[in-house]
Design a protein around this motif. Structure first.
Motif, PDB file in Angstrom:
ATOM      1  N   THR A  75       1.089  -1.145   0.268  1.00 27.00           N
ATOM      2  CA  THR A  75       0.058   0.807   0.214  1.00 27.00           C
ATOM      3  C   THR A  75       0.510   0.892   0.369  1.00 27.00           C
ATOM      4  N   PRO A  76       0.458   2.166  -1.252  1.00 25.84           N
ATOM      5  CA  PRO A  76       1.135   3.128  -1.354  1.00 25.84           C
ATOM      6  C   PRO A  76       1.092   4.765  -0.406  1.00 25.84           C
ATOM      7  N   TYR A  77       2.224   5.073   0.246  1.00 26.89           N
ATOM      8  CA  TYR A  77       2.069   6.614   0.845  1.00 26.89           C
ATOM      9  C   TYR A  77       2.944   7.799   0.207  1.00 26.89           C
ATOM     10  N   LEU A  78       1.329   8.162  -1.215  1.00 25.23           N
ATOM     11  CA  LEU A  78       2.998   8.718  -1.445  1.00 25.23           C
ATOM     12  C   LEU A  78       3.221  10.603  -0.742  1.00 25.23           C
ATOM     13  N   GLU A  83       6.991  18.301  -2.478  1.00 29.72           N
ATOM     14  CA  GLU A  83       7.619  17.381  -1.200  1.00 29.72           C
ATOM     15  C   GLU A  83       8.958  16.633  -1.359  1.00 29.72           C
ATOM     16  N   ALA A  84       9.191  15.798  -2.813  1.00 33.88           N
ATOM     17  CA  ALA A  84       9.099  14.630  -2.693  1.00 33.88           C
ATOM     18  C   ALA A  84      10.541  14.563  -3.328  1.00 33.88           C
ATOM     19  N   THR A  85      11.351  13.354  -2.505  1.00 35.61           N
ATOM     20  CA  THR A  85      13.063  13.677  -1.933  1.00 35.61           C
ATOM     21  C   THR A  85      13.505  12.469  -3.018  1.00 35.61           C
ATOM     22  N   VAL A 173       8.067  -1.473  -6.384  1.00 36.10           N
ATOM     23  CA  VAL A 173       8.666  -0.496  -6.569  1.00 36.10           C
ATOM     24  C   VAL A 173       9.257   0.494  -7.432  1.00 36.10           C
ATOM     25  N   ARG A 174      10.107  -0.690  -7.303  1.00 33.94           N
ATOM     26  CA  ARG A 174      11.888  -0.089  -8.533  1.00 33.94           C
ATOM     27  C   ARG A 174      11.399   0.524 -10.036  1.00 33.94           C
ATOM     28  N   GLY A 181       7.252   8.614  -8.451  1.00 27.77           N
ATOM     29  CA  GLY A 181       8.387   9.637  -8.197  1.00 27.77           C
ATOM     30  C   GLY A 181       9.837   9.215  -7.193  1.00 27.77           C
ATOM     31  N   VAL A 182       9.724   7.800  -7.264  1.00 29.29           N
ATOM     32  CA  VAL A 182      10.692   7.504  -6.913  1.00 29.29           C
ATOM     33  C   VAL A 182      12.055   7.514  -7.726  1.00 29.29           C
TER      34      VAL A 182
END
Length: 304
Positions: A75-78, A83-85, A173-174, A181-182
């Protein structure tokens, strides 16, 4: 918001125990309806090889928990785009592989990380079966906690299916890094108690090029393991009054040092076991701020 507990814990030979109020007042179980899990993404790791009763959610001392998980999800929490790093953390709750503490060691942690600009993904990994009958499960847990004979016991080591779920979460995730945005080179894993076991075992089992960028085992067992020369940087946390693991030594830390791999270890004076983001009134409170400092110092997250 999904609610869970920090109650099912893993120790020594993976005994089950409860901390804080649970240790003082005993168990207070009550059934609850299964919450909506609309954002949960199924992991393609297949079901358990053996029969598992239906997934069951329940409350213990007011918090929600899940057991008999036979299909893993993520479950994603983005974070907000501005603010994304680019850093991501897969969060593995604990529970002795008999249950998952999805609120204290899952949702709350993921929401905190997202607020810092770190994309977080709560892993609901597969568990060993427990009795379908709720009363039988509760009685079995109480017997295990008191040292009486019980069929409700955790496995001796991290189950292979939990390791595979951890590896599948890293791969997912990869694969979708651009969508979320990762940076695929900055996908790490954090686990609590049994989730710490899963985190360590998955990182050591991963093939070269597939290992997490970093790991953070939180109040897990720190006994000796074979540490390869390409082990990921590690941030480990334990309280000196953890009645499960503090007396078992810190050979895992020594192994990371001997392998010449980056490692930071925080042994807090107090906090017990199962303190989640930190137990107020103890020195464990605020440990996760140190984790963020560590990420930035190691260029695993941008410095603000």
């Amino acid at each position: 918001m999904r609610k869970t507990i920090s109650s099912l814990l893993i120790a020594g030979a993976l005994c089950i125990g409860f901390t804080g109020a649970h240790a003082q007042s005993g168990f207070r179980f009550e059934a609850m309806a299964q919450p909506a899990q609309n954002d949960a993404i199924p992991l393609d790791t297949g079901p358990q090889a053996r029969d598992v009763p239906p997934e069951h959610w329940f409350r213990m001392d007011g918090g929600a928990n899940v057991r008999n998980v036979s299909h893993a999800t993520l479950t994603p929490y983005l974070p907000a785009n501005e603010e994304a790093t680019g850093t991501a953390v897969i969060v593995a709750p604990g529970g002795g592989f008999l249950g998952l503490a999805m609120e204290v060691e899952g949702t709350r942690v993921a929401q905190w990380l997202a607020a810092q600009g770190v994309a977080a993904f709560v892993l609901k990994y597969r568990l060993v079966p427990t009795p379908a009958d709720f009363k039988a499960f509760a009685n079995g847990m109480a017997a295990t906690r008191s040292g009486k004979p019980s069929s409700v016991r955790p496995p001796a080591e991290t189950p292979e299916f939990a390791i595979q779920d951890g590896l599948a979460a890293l791969a997912l995730v990869r694969t979708h890094a651009k969508d979320w945005g990762v940076d695929p080179a900055r996908v790490g894993m954090m686990g609590f108690s049994a989730g710490a076991f899963t985190t360590i075992s998955a990182s050591l089992a991963a093939k070269p090029g597939e290992k997490p960028a970093f790991i953070a085992p939180i109040y897990g067992r720190l006994t000796a393991r074979d540490v390869p020369s390409d082990a990921p940087p590690m941030f480990a946390v334990l309280a000196s009054d953890d009645h499960f693991f503090a007396s078992q030594g810190f050979a895992l830390i020594d192994g990371w040092i001997k392998a010449k791999r980056p490692v930071e270890f925080h042994l807090y004076q107090d906090g017990g076991h199962g303190f989640g983001l930190g137990r107020p009134g103890t020195t464990s409170d605020g440990w996760i701020n140190q984790f963020m400092i560590w990420l930035r110092a190691n260029h695993l997250a941008p410095t603000k």
